[in-house]
Every structure is written in structure tokens, then in C-alpha cells.
Motif scaffolding. Structure first.
Motif, PDB file in Angstrom:
ATOM      1  N   GLY A 107       0.820  -1.209   0.000  1.00  0.00           N
ATOM      2  CA  GLY A 107       0.000   0.000   0.000  1.00  0.00           C
ATOM      3  C   GLY A 107       0.853   1.258   0.000  1.00  0.00           C
ATOM      4  O   GLY A 107       0.561   2.214  -0.718  1.00  0.00           O
ATOM      5  N   TRP A 108       1.922   1.261   0.809  1.00  0.00           N
ATOM      6  CA  TRP A 108       2.815   2.417   0.841  1.00  0.00           C
ATOM      7  C   TRP A 108       3.475   2.619  -0.515  1.00  0.00           C
ATOM      8  O   TRP A 108       3.584   3.744  -0.993  1.00  0.00           O
ATOM      9  CB  TRP A 108       3.885   2.226   1.917  1.00  0.00           C
ATOM     10  CG  TRP A 108       4.933   3.292   1.865  1.00  0.00           C
ATOM     11  CD1 TRP A 108       4.869   4.537   2.413  1.00  0.00           C
ATOM     12  CD2 TRP A 108       6.185   3.221   1.178  1.00  0.00           C
ATOM     13  NE1 TRP A 108       6.017   5.239   2.133  1.00  0.00           N
ATOM     14  CE2 TRP A 108       6.848   4.452   1.370  1.00  0.00           C
ATOM     15  CE3 TRP A 108       6.822   2.233   0.434  1.00  0.00           C
ATOM     16  CZ2 TRP A 108       8.094   4.718   0.840  1.00  0.00           C
ATOM     17  CZ3 TRP A 108       8.072   2.494  -0.096  1.00  0.00           C
ATOM     18  CH2 TRP A 108       8.696   3.730   0.107  1.00  0.00           C
ATOM     19  N   PHE A 109       3.922   1.531  -1.160  1.00  0.00           N
ATOM     20  CA  PHE A 109       4.590   1.639  -2.457  1.00  0.00           C
ATOM     21  C   PHE A 109       3.645   2.214  -3.511  1.00  0.00           C
ATOM     22  O   PHE A 109       4.024   3.080  -4.304  1.00  0.00           O
ATOM     23  CB  PHE A 109       5.109   0.276  -2.902  1.00  0.00           C
ATOM     24  CG  PHE A 109       5.904   0.323  -4.171  1.00  0.00           C
ATOM     25  CD1 PHE A 109       7.242   0.641  -4.150  1.00  0.00           C
ATOM     26  CD2 PHE A 109       5.297   0.062  -5.398  1.00  0.00           C
ATOM     27  CE1 PHE A 109       7.982   0.703  -5.313  1.00  0.00           C
ATOM     28  CE2 PHE A 109       6.017   0.120  -6.561  1.00  0.00           C
ATOM     29  CZ  PHE A 109       7.367   0.438  -6.529  1.00  0.00           C
ATOM     30  N   VAL A 110       2.393   1.750  -3.511  1.00  0.00           N
ATOM     31  CA  VAL A 110       1.407   2.272  -4.466  1.00  0.00           C
ATOM     32  C   VAL A 110       1.174   3.754  -4.202  1.00  0.00           C
ATOM     33  O   VAL A 110       1.144   4.556  -5.137  1.00  0.00           O
ATOM     34  CB  VAL A 110       0.090   1.468  -4.383  1.00  0.00           C
ATOM     35  CG1 VAL A 110      -1.044   2.188  -5.095  1.00  0.00           C
ATOM     36  CG2 VAL A 110       0.291   0.081  -4.960  1.00  0.00           C
ATOM     37  N   TYR A 111       1.021   4.142  -2.923  1.00  0.00           N
ATOM     38  CA  TYR A 111       0.791   5.547  -2.603  1.00  0.00           C
ATOM     39  C   TYR A 111       2.004   6.402  -2.947  1.00  0.00           C
ATOM     40  O   TYR A 111       1.879   7.498  -3.475  1.00  0.00           O
ATOM     41  CB  TYR A 111       0.450   5.703  -1.117  1.00  0.00           C
ATOM     42  CG  TYR A 111       0.297   7.145  -0.697  1.00  0.00           C
ATOM     43  CD1 TYR A 111      -0.849   7.854  -1.036  1.00  0.00           C
ATOM     44  CD2 TYR A 111       1.297   7.792   0.017  1.00  0.00           C
ATOM     45  CE1 TYR A 111      -0.994   9.184  -0.675  1.00  0.00           C
ATOM     46  CE2 TYR A 111       1.162   9.117   0.388  1.00  0.00           C
ATOM     47  CZ  TYR A 111       0.009   9.805   0.042  1.00  0.00           C
ATOM     48  OH  TYR A 111      -0.120  11.119   0.402  1.00  0.00           O
ATOM     49  N   ARG A 112       3.209   5.888  -2.685  1.00  0.00           N
ATOM     50  CA  ARG A 112       4.429   6.670  -2.870  1.00  0.00           C
ATOM     51  C   ARG A 112       4.816   6.808  -4.333  1.00  0.00           C
ATOM     52  O   ARG A 112       5.245   7.866  -4.772  1.00  0.00           O
ATOM     53  CB  ARG A 112       5.568   6.016  -2.071  1.00  0.00           C
ATOM     54  CG  ARG A 112       6.945   6.585  -2.286  1.00  0.00           C
ATOM     55  CD  ARG A 112       7.054   8.014  -1.755  1.00  0.00           C
ATOM     56  NE  ARG A 112       8.386   8.539  -1.898  1.00  0.00           N
ATOM     57  CZ  ARG A 112       8.812   9.231  -2.949  1.00  0.00           C
ATOM     58  NH1 ARG A 112       7.980   9.471  -3.939  1.00  0.00           N
ATOM     59  NH2 ARG A 112      10.038   9.689  -3.010  1.00  0.00           N
ATOM     60  N   TYR A 113       4.697   5.735  -5.113  1.00  0.00           N
ATOM     61  CA  TYR A 113       5.254   5.751  -6.460  1.00  0.00           C
ATOM     62  C   TYR A 113       4.239   5.630  -7.599  1.00  0.00           C
ATOM     63  O   TYR A 113       4.537   6.002  -8.720  1.00  0.00           O
ATOM     64  CB  TYR A 113       6.273   4.620  -6.622  1.00  0.00           C
ATOM     65  CG  TYR A 113       7.543   4.856  -5.857  1.00  0.00           C
ATOM     66  CD1 TYR A 113       8.404   5.876  -6.208  1.00  0.00           C
ATOM     67  CD2 TYR A 113       7.876   4.066  -4.778  1.00  0.00           C
ATOM     68  CE1 TYR A 113       9.573   6.099  -5.509  1.00  0.00           C
ATOM     69  CE2 TYR A 113       9.043   4.273  -4.071  1.00  0.00           C
ATOM     70  CZ  TYR A 113       9.888   5.298  -4.444  1.00  0.00           C
ATOM     71  OH  TYR A 113      11.039   5.513  -3.743  1.00  0.00           O
ATOM     72  N   LEU A 114       3.078   5.077  -7.377  1.00  0.00           N
ATOM     73  CA  LEU A 114       2.180   4.790  -8.497  1.00  0.00           C
ATOM     74  C   LEU A 114       0.938   5.665  -8.575  1.00  0.00           C
ATOM     75  O   LEU A 114       0.290   5.717  -9.609  1.00  0.00           O
ATOM     76  CB  LEU A 114       1.750   3.316  -8.449  1.00  0.00           C
ATOM     77  CG  LEU A 114       2.881   2.299  -8.467  1.00  0.00           C
ATOM     78  CD1 LEU A 114       2.324   0.898  -8.376  1.00  0.00           C
ATOM     79  CD2 LEU A 114       3.736   2.459  -9.703  1.00  0.00           C
ATOM     80  N   LEU A 115       0.610   6.362  -7.525  1.00  0.00           N
ATOM     81  CA  LEU A 115      -0.657   7.090  -7.497  1.00  0.00           C
ATOM     82  C   LEU A 115      -0.613   8.385  -8.304  1.00  0.00           C
ATOM     83  O   LEU A 115      -1.558   8.699  -9.026  1.00  0.00           O
ATOM     84  CB  LEU A 115      -1.029   7.375  -6.039  1.00  0.00           C
ATOM     85  CG  LEU A 115      -2.501   7.553  -5.735  1.00  0.00           C
ATOM     86  CD1 LEU A 115      -3.300   6.371  -6.218  1.00  0.00           C
ATOM     87  CD2 LEU A 115      -2.710   7.748  -4.256  1.00  0.00           C
TER      88      LEU A 115
END
Length: 158
Positions: free
Chosen positions: A126-134
């Protein structure tokens, strides 16, 4: 046919758990032999047929291709300057893989640990999606970081 389907979908009372085992099977499933999930094979392969196929396959394989592949591997091995470090890295990778299997098997015996590790993995995802993909600018940053890493690994100085 609809009556059989409706009978199969009727709720089973919870007071009688044995009723679940005696639930009616739709007649369409009993009558159709082709709709079985695992149809029986009428002609099974015999061992002699498998041996014949294996012998035919081994005769068809081209030994010149095998010799060429082995010679390429020997050339690459001879061209390698630092063989001990390659063997050390390869052995370390095999050891790490073996240790990971042992640790995973040991962690399955601890009751709460697999769930906790799954929760940590979901949190990191979830953190990776929020940090890099959103957001678009973060995706560009990730692409730039990936390209820089790729250039460092391959040694390209473009």
C-alpha cells in the motif's frame, strides 16, 4: 431441469450438519458423462510407449547443437577472470535459497507470524502504491530511478 437446479440451491438447515452430505445432486450432472470435471481416460499410455517416445526423442535431438552449447559454455568459463568469486556468489545464492525454504517452513509452525508477515507485506504494498504509483510525478521519479539503476548495472554511460 429447473426444478432440479432449484432443489440443489435450497438452503441446508444448520441444525442438521449431516444434511449437507445428503444434499440432492442435480439430475443434469448425473446424466451427462461428458460434463464431469475429470473425464476418465479410456486409453492410458503404457510404459513401453513412453520408452519408445523417449528413445525417438533422444534420436531426434541434434548432438551438434549440444556440442555447440557446451563449447560456448566452456569458452565463457575460460574467459572468466574471477572464478572464485563467481563460485562464492553462486554458492551463497544457493545457500540463501535453501535457508529461505527452511525459515518459511519453520515460520508456518508459529501461529500468528504468517498473518503478521502478510499484514506487513500488505502495508508495504500500500505504501509503495501511494508513494510511487498514485501520482504522475511520482511515477516519473520511479521510472528515472529505475533507469539510473539499469545504467549502473549495465555500465551504460549514455
Amino acid at each position: 431441469m429447473l426444478a432440479a437446479a432449484a432443489a440443489a440451491l435450497r438452503p441446508v438447515p444448520l441444525r442438521r450438519p449431516g444434511a449437507l452430505l445428503r444434499a440432492p445432486v442435480p439430475r443434469s450432472l448425473l446424466d451427462s458423462r461428458g460434463a464431469a470435471p475429470f473425464p476418465r481416460r479410456t486409453a492410458s499410455l503404457k510404459i513401453s510407449q513412453l520408452q519408445l517416445t523417449a528413445a525417438r526423442f533422444s534420436k531426434e535431438s541434434d548432438s551438434a547443437e549440444d556440442d555447440e552449447l557446451l563449447s560456448e559454455l566452456r569458452e565463457k568459463w575460460d574467459a572468466m577472470e574471477n572464478k572464485p568469486s563467481l563460485l562464492l556468489y553462486g554458492g551463497g545464492a544457493i545457500f540463501a535459497l535453501w535457508i529461505s525454504f527452511v525459515v518459511v517452513r519453520a515460520l508456518d509452525s508459529v501461529p500468528l507470524l504468517p498473518g503478521l508477515l502478510e499484514l506487513v507485506g500488505l502495508g508495504y504494498s500500500g505504501w509503495f502504491v501511494y508513494r510511487y504509483l498514485l501520482f504522475q510525478e511520482n511515477r516519473k521519479e520511479l521510472a528515472n530511478n529505475f533507469d539510473a539503476l539499469k545504467k549502473r548495472i549495465t555500465g551504460d554511460d549514455e
